[in-house]
Design a protein around this motif. Sequence first.
Motif, mmCIF file in Angstrom:
data_model
loop_
_atom_site.group_PDB
_atom_site.id
_atom_site.type_symbol
_atom_site.label_atom_id
_atom_site.label_comp_id
_atom_site.label_asym_id
_atom_site.label_seq_id
_atom_site.Cartn_x
_atom_site.Cartn_y
_atom_site.Cartn_z
ATOM 1 N N VAL A 148 0.839 -1.207 0.000
ATOM 2 C CA VAL A 148 0.000 0.000 0.000
ATOM 3 C C VAL A 148 0.872 1.256 0.000
ATOM 4 O O VAL A 148 0.646 2.194 -0.780
ATOM 5 N N PHE A 149 1.884 1.297 0.866
ATOM 6 C CA PHE A 149 2.737 2.492 0.909
ATOM 7 C C PHE A 149 3.556 2.642 -0.375
ATOM 8 O O PHE A 149 3.786 3.755 -0.841
ATOM 9 N N THR A 150 3.978 1.547 -0.983
ATOM 10 C CA THR A 150 4.713 1.615 -2.247
ATOM 11 C C THR A 150 3.833 2.193 -3.346
ATOM 12 O O THR A 150 4.267 3.060 -4.122
ATOM 13 N N ILE A 151 2.589 1.733 -3.402
ATOM 14 C CA ILE A 151 1.664 2.266 -4.410
ATOM 15 C C ILE A 151 1.400 3.749 -4.173
ATOM 16 O O ILE A 151 1.353 4.543 -5.119
ATOM 17 N N LEU A 152 1.245 4.150 -2.911
ATOM 18 C CA LEU A 152 1.034 5.571 -2.607
ATOM 19 C C LEU A 152 2.233 6.418 -3.018
ATOM 20 O O LEU A 152 2.076 7.507 -3.568
ATOM 21 N N VAL A 153 3.431 5.935 -2.755
ATOM 22 C CA VAL A 153 4.641 6.679 -3.146
ATOM 23 C C VAL A 153 4.723 6.786 -4.669
ATOM 24 O O VAL A 153 5.035 7.859 -5.214
ATOM 25 N N LEU A 164 2.198 6.728 -6.739
ATOM 26 C CA LEU A 164 1.132 7.640 -7.146
ATOM 27 C C LEU A 164 1.547 9.100 -6.944
ATOM 28 O O LEU A 164 1.309 9.949 -7.813
ATOM 29 N N VAL A 165 2.180 9.394 -5.823
ATOM 30 C CA VAL A 165 2.654 10.755 -5.568
ATOM 31 C C VAL A 165 3.698 11.157 -6.609
ATOM 32 O O VAL A 165 3.678 12.284 -7.121
ATOM 33 N N CYS A 166 4.598 10.237 -6.955
ATOM 34 C CA CYS A 166 5.628 10.551 -7.961
ATOM 35 C C CYS A 166 4.998 10.820 -9.325
ATOM 36 O O CYS A 166 5.394 11.769 -10.020
#
Length: 108
Positions: free
Chosen positions: A13-18, A20-22
Amino acid sequence: MAWGMAGISVGVVFTILVLLVCVLYVFSAMAAGKAAKAKEESKPKVLTGAEFIKSQQARIADASDLDKVAIATAVYLYMGNQHDEESGILTIHHTDHSAWHAELNEHI
């Protein structure tokens, strides 16, 4: 086993969020660059009074006869319906006694 599964899911989840932010950061940078270029290219030309009048006369000359007739008709109809015709006579009917007056005189 449960802690490992929880750790993996939180990590995903945190990898996908990072990511997405990039991706959003890259898209916003691209949009800002295009907006800056468009802003530089779209600076309006400042016209003097004579240049403005010449440009308006050219636009009017480019209008077809049908366009000119349509505009003239619209202005005529707008100006024709602008004012109501009134007689200018004001009539006031005055009566000496009203229902309120009769009610007040009964108690005196």
